[in-house]
Design a protein around this motif. Sequence first.
Motif, PDB file in Angstrom:
ATOM      1  N   ASP A  56      -7.329  -6.112  -1.411  1.00  0.00           N
ATOM      2  CA  ASP A  56      -7.610  -5.554  -0.093  1.00  0.00           C
ATOM      3  C   ASP A  56      -8.787  -4.574  -0.268  1.00  0.00           C
ATOM      4  O   ASP A  56      -8.911  -3.941  -1.320  1.00  0.00           O
ATOM      5  N   GLU A  93       0.886  -1.159   0.000  1.00  0.00           N
ATOM      6  CA  GLU A  93       0.000   0.000   0.000  1.00  0.00           C
ATOM      7  C   GLU A  93       0.929   1.214   0.000  1.00  0.00           C
ATOM      8  O   GLU A  93       1.735   1.359   0.918  1.00  0.00           O
ATOM      9  N   HIS A 146      -9.214  -6.846   8.412  1.00  0.00           N
ATOM     10  CA  HIS A 146      -9.351  -7.877   7.383  1.00  0.00           C
ATOM     11  C   HIS A 146      -9.224  -9.297   7.957  1.00  0.00           C
ATOM     12  O   HIS A 146      -8.173  -9.918   7.869  1.00  0.00           O
ATOM     13  N   HIS A 188      -2.718  -5.984  -3.565  1.00  0.00           N
ATOM     14  CA  HIS A 188      -3.358  -5.084  -2.604  1.00  0.00           C
ATOM     15  C   HIS A 188      -4.372  -4.191  -3.293  1.00  0.00           C
ATOM     16  O   HIS A 188      -5.527  -4.087  -2.886  1.00  0.00           O
ATOM     17  N   HIS A 245      -6.275  -3.063  12.146  1.00  0.00           N
ATOM     18  CA  HIS A 245      -5.883  -4.479  12.195  1.00  0.00           C
ATOM     19  C   HIS A 245      -5.314  -4.896  13.539  1.00  0.00           C
ATOM     20  O   HIS A 245      -5.404  -6.042  13.933  1.00  0.00           O
ATOM     21  N   HIS A 254      -9.080  -1.780   0.863  1.00  0.00           N
ATOM     22  CA  HIS A 254      -8.580  -0.412   0.749  1.00  0.00           C
ATOM     23  C   HIS A 254      -7.949  -0.152  -0.620  1.00  0.00           C
ATOM     24  O   HIS A 254      -7.161   0.783  -0.775  1.00  0.00           O
TER      25      HIS A 254
HETATM   26 ZN   LIG Z   1      -6.651  -2.735   4.009  1.00  0.00          ZN
END
Ligand SMILES: [Zn+2]
Length: 508
Positions: A136, A16, A160, A102, A443, A138
Motif C-alpha cells: 500500500d 494498518e 487506491h 500493507h 477511499h 501508506h
Molecule cells: Zn493506503
Amino acid sequence: MTPGSFRIAVGRFYHESNRLNPLPAMEDQFEVERGKAVLCASGSTLAGIVRELQGKAMVLPTLSVAAPPSGLIDHEFYDRVALEFLDAVEKLKPDAIVLDLHGAAATTRLADLEGDLLSRLRALVGPAVPIGVGLDLHAHLTDAMLRNTDICIACKENPHSDVVECGAKAARLVLDVLRGSLTPVTTSIRVPMILPGAGETASGPLAEIHAKAKAFQKVSPQIVDMSIYNVFRYADDHHIGQVVTVTTNGQHHTAVKIGSDLATDFWKNRERFKDDLLSVDDAFLRVRKGAQGRPYVMADMGDRILAGAPGDSVILLSAAIDQFTDLKGALTITDPDSARIAIAAGMGASVTLEVGGQITPGFVPRQVTGKVIGISNGAFTLSGPFHGGEASSLGDTAVLSIEERIFLVLTSKPAFSHDPAVFTSQGIDIGAMDFVVVKSGYHFTMNFSGIATPLLVETPGVGYYKKGIFSYEKSRFWPEHAVDQSEITATVYSGVRAMTDKKCKAVA
Ligand SMILES: [Zn+2]
C-alpha cells in the motif's frame, strides 16, 4: 526450467496498525483464508498477483490474513500466522514468493511486522529465491523490507484505484527475475517529513510530483518502477518519512539523481501538504443547503478506521441529534457492549444506551434512546471498487432508529466503512438519507462515487495528524521536529544476492 513450470507461492497479510488506538487487533478481527480460497481474491493486490501468474506459473497458495486498520496486532496471533507462512513455504519449496502486504503493520511487540516476516522468509529460503511484494502506498517502508526483497513496490494512486495493477506488476517483475531478464536494484530516497494533508494523488502537489515521476520513467527505459509513498503517520519508528523508490534493471547512477529530484520537490512543497477540512457545523450546514445534491457522505477525519482509529466517536452523532434536527442520516459506531445490549433487547425494542466514546482516549459516550430495527452478525461483502468483492465483518451488529431520522449502526468490530455496503447490508437506503458518516478520508470518495457527495470534516481522534498532538520518541520529521533538507538520504539496495547496499547523502 521452462517458464510455465515456475512454482510461485503467493499470500497476503493486510493490516494498518495505529499505535495510538489503545485496543489491540485480536485474531477475531481478521479474515483468514487458506488453500484454494487464497486464489479467489478480488479487488486487492493479491488478486492482481494471482491474475498475472495464472497461466504463466504454478500458483501455490499459502494464506491470506486481512482486517480493517485498527490498533497494534496481538503479537501471539502474528507469531502463529508467521509460523504458518514459514511452514507453508517450507513445504512448498517454491521458486519464488510474491506477497500482498500493507507495509504499515505492527504488533504489540514489533514496530515493523512486514520487515520481520520478510526477514524470516528470507532466512528460510536463502538468497536464490526471489521475493516480491506489492505494498500500500501508506507503507512505513523499512530497511528490513527492502533488504529482504528483490521486488518491493507500492500502488501509485490515493485513493487506491490501482491495487490490482500493483499486484500484477510485482508478480510480472518477479517472473522477469526468474527468467533472468531483470536484475533489480532499488534506490530508496527518504525525506524526513510527512504529508500532513493533501494526500490525494490526482490533485495538488502530489499530482505534480507523480506526473514528474511518470515523465522520468518515459525517457528512462532502465527504470522498471518508481513508487512514491505517502508515509504512515501513526507509527513511532526510526526513519519515519516520505520515501521515493526507483527500481532499475541493474545499477544506474541516474536512480539517485531522479529520486533525489522528486525528494527535493517534496521538501520544497512541504507547506502545501494541507487538507481543506470543514468544521462540523459548516459540514452540516452544507448538507442542509444541499447545493451539491444530497445525500452527502461525511468523512469523520479524526476517527478514520481506515487510518486505524477505533471508530467510536460520537461528535457527528451528537451534532445530528442536538443541532441539525431536520436532517436524516446514518452513522456507524464501534461499540460491542451497546450492540450486545440492543441485540438482547430484540427487534422492535426501545433502548436507552450510552454509545461510543469508550476506546479513544479523551472521548466520552453519548446517551441515546432508539428502537432496534436491525440485528445481524455483520457479515457483508464490499461493493468496491476498493476491495470490491472482499468478504468483511462488522461483528454482531444492531441498528437503532433514533427519532425515526438517525440510523445508528452499532458494530462489534471496526468496520471498513469506506464502502456503501456497510450501510446497505444493514437495510439502510443511502439514497433516502440526507447524509451518511464514514470513517475514511480518501477511499470512500471512490466507493461512494455516484452515490453521495463527499465532505471532509475536521474532528478529533487518533486518525488524523496535527502537529504536537501525538507523542513521538523515536521518529524525527517535519513538521513535528526541527529537521532540514541535508537529512534527505539515499540507500541503494543492490539485490539480495550481492548484499552491497550503499548509503549516501541524497541532497547536498
Ligand atoms: Zn493506503
